[in-house]
Structures are given as C-alpha cells and as structure tokens.
Design an enzyme around this catalytic site. Sequence first.
Site, short mmCIF file in Angstrom:
data_model
loop_
_atom_site.label_atom_id
_atom_site.label_comp_id
_atom_site.label_asym_id
_atom_site.label_seq_id
_atom_site.Cartn_x
_atom_site.Cartn_y
_atom_site.Cartn_z
N SER A 86 -6.72 3.36 -2.79
CA SER A 86 -7.73 3.90 -3.71
C SER A 86 -8.22 2.88 -4.74
O SER A 86 -8.47 3.22 -5.89
CB SER A 86 -7.22 5.17 -4.39
OG SER A 86 -6.94 6.17 -3.42
N GLY B 252 -6.50 6.49 0.33
CA GLY B 252 -7.54 7.47 0.61
C GLY B 252 -7.41 8.76 -0.18
O GLY B 252 -8.06 9.75 0.13
N GLU C 139 0.85 -1.19 0.00
CA GLU C 139 0.00 0.00 0.00
C GLU C 139 0.89 1.25 0.00
O GLU C 139 1.34 1.68 1.06
CB GLU C 139 -0.87 0.03 1.25
CG GLU C 139 -1.83 -1.14 1.37
CD GLU C 139 -3.04 -0.77 2.21
OE1 GLU C 139 -4.15 -0.82 1.68
OE2 GLU C 139 -2.87 -0.41 3.38
P1 PGA Z 1 -8.38 3.26 0.54
O1 PGA Z 1 -7.65 2.60 1.82
O2 PGA Z 1 -8.90 2.11 -0.29
O3 PGA Z 1 -9.48 4.11 1.13
O4 PGA Z 1 -7.36 4.04 -0.18
C1 PGA Z 1 -6.87 1.45 1.67
C2 PGA Z 1 -6.28 1.07 2.99
O5 PGA Z 1 -5.91 1.94 3.78
O6 PGA Z 1 -6.15 -0.13 3.29
#
Ligand code: PGA
Length: 250
Positions: free
Chosen positions: A208, A169, A163
């Site tokens: 995301s 996010g 990630e």
């Molecule tokens: P997101 O979060 O899909 O809202 O970007 C992913 C995560 O933090 O595991």
Amino acid sequence: MGLIVGNWKMNTTVTSAIMLANAVKVQIEGQFGPEVVVCPPYVSLYSVSETLRGSRISVGAQNMHSETNNGAFTGEISAEMLAQICQYVIVGHSERRTYFSETDLFINLKLLAALSAGITPILCVGEKREDRDSGRAHDIVSSQLDANLNGMDLDSKIVVAYEPVWAIGTGQSASPEIAQDMMFHIREILADLLGNQSEAIPLLYGGSVNEDNIGVYVSQADIDGALVGGASLNAGAFCRLIANASRTER
Ligand code: PGA
C-alpha cells in the site's frame, strides 16, 4: 540512490502496457531520481522493453520457473528466456506463495536460476497478519531469508523487498516504525548470511505504498525504496511517487 519498482501484477493488455510504460518514460525523462523498474505481465515484456529502450527505466518479470534447462514444462518461462529482455525478476511474492503454493525451496531455486542467468532477483519476504499478532513476524522473515538465499554466492546482486502480507493491496500500509524495525532485522540477517557484501543490497518496503506515504518510508535509515503495486498502474500517480521518493531520500 534509491530504487522504485512497479509491479503491474495481472493488469494491462499489451496495448495499455505500452501506453503506460511510454507515459512513465515521457514524464520522468530528464529528471534526476531513483532507479525505476516496471514489471509488466509476461505477454507485454518484450513490447515494454522496446518502448523503454534507451530510457532510465529497467524492466522486470513478475515470476519465472526454477528449471535451468529449457524443455518440457508447458506454460512456464525460464530465466534464459527472460534474460534477453529483463534486468530484474520478482521471486517469492506473497501472492505466489499463497495462491500458487510456492515453497521456500522452490523460491530458492528460482533465485539461484535467475542469478545464474544474469538477472537480478527481487526477493519478497513478509509475515501474515496472524504472525505479527502472535509476535512471530521476525522469526517468519528470518526463516524465509535463510531458506530463500541458501547457496547464494556472497557477492550476488539481489534486492530484498519486505512486504507484510496484511499491508498488500489493503490500504493498511505498515507504519514507518514497523517497516524500519523489520528492515533493521533484515539487515542483521543479511549481514550474518552474507557478511559485508550485504550492505550493498537494496531493501524495499512494499504494501500500500502511494505518492503520499512514500516519503516516510524512504526517509527511514534502512529503507532504500519501494515495491509498488496498485499505485504503479497510473502513470501520473506513479511518477509523482517517484518524484516524492527522490525529494525525501535520506
Ligand atoms: P500494493 O502491492 O502496492 O498494491 O499494496 C504491493 C505488492 O504486492 O508488491
């Protein structure tokens, strides 16, 4: 078969968590597709695990403490407590590394404690924007994996999620090329650390991910699924994401 994990973060009440879990369960019932895990907040873990009993959806916690002996750790939750209701636990999420100053050593101890309690850890690694811009992304991820997997039995069941912090996010998901390139790197490191056993470790992309872009990720050679935050909070969107993941699986 892939793996899609929904991380609900600090969202939902007990009531809305049960409703969300139930809606996902009903919508994907009887469908063939990737393994699905949802990770509600601690207070909803039990109710959600009861709601999902007998379904094809597993339950994960978002965090745990590393201490293996229960005792005087006010406010903390042990792996032993989680083991009755969860099959998975997220460790090393970047929000914990950043907002709660979790170190690589602490994350390593959590991972080992989860494994000894029979829970599958979902280890999150990923670089910050400045690391990528300065060409250090691969080194950061290597050093996280080195430290976080230290002392692990070679045949332990774990999941690794890449990630990139800048993609979480933000709506700025990593390009499939960036994601695949890092996954290939992670596969190489895991092979170095764990040998042949590492081929069985599912690698997830997170940052995301939504119903529209999931297809490009799961069609990459080294991506087995996704860790999904925001898009896992709406049952309809999450179920379409799951359906799109199974449609485009390589
Ligand atoms: P997101 O979060 O899909 O809202 O970007 C992913 C995560 O933090 O595991």
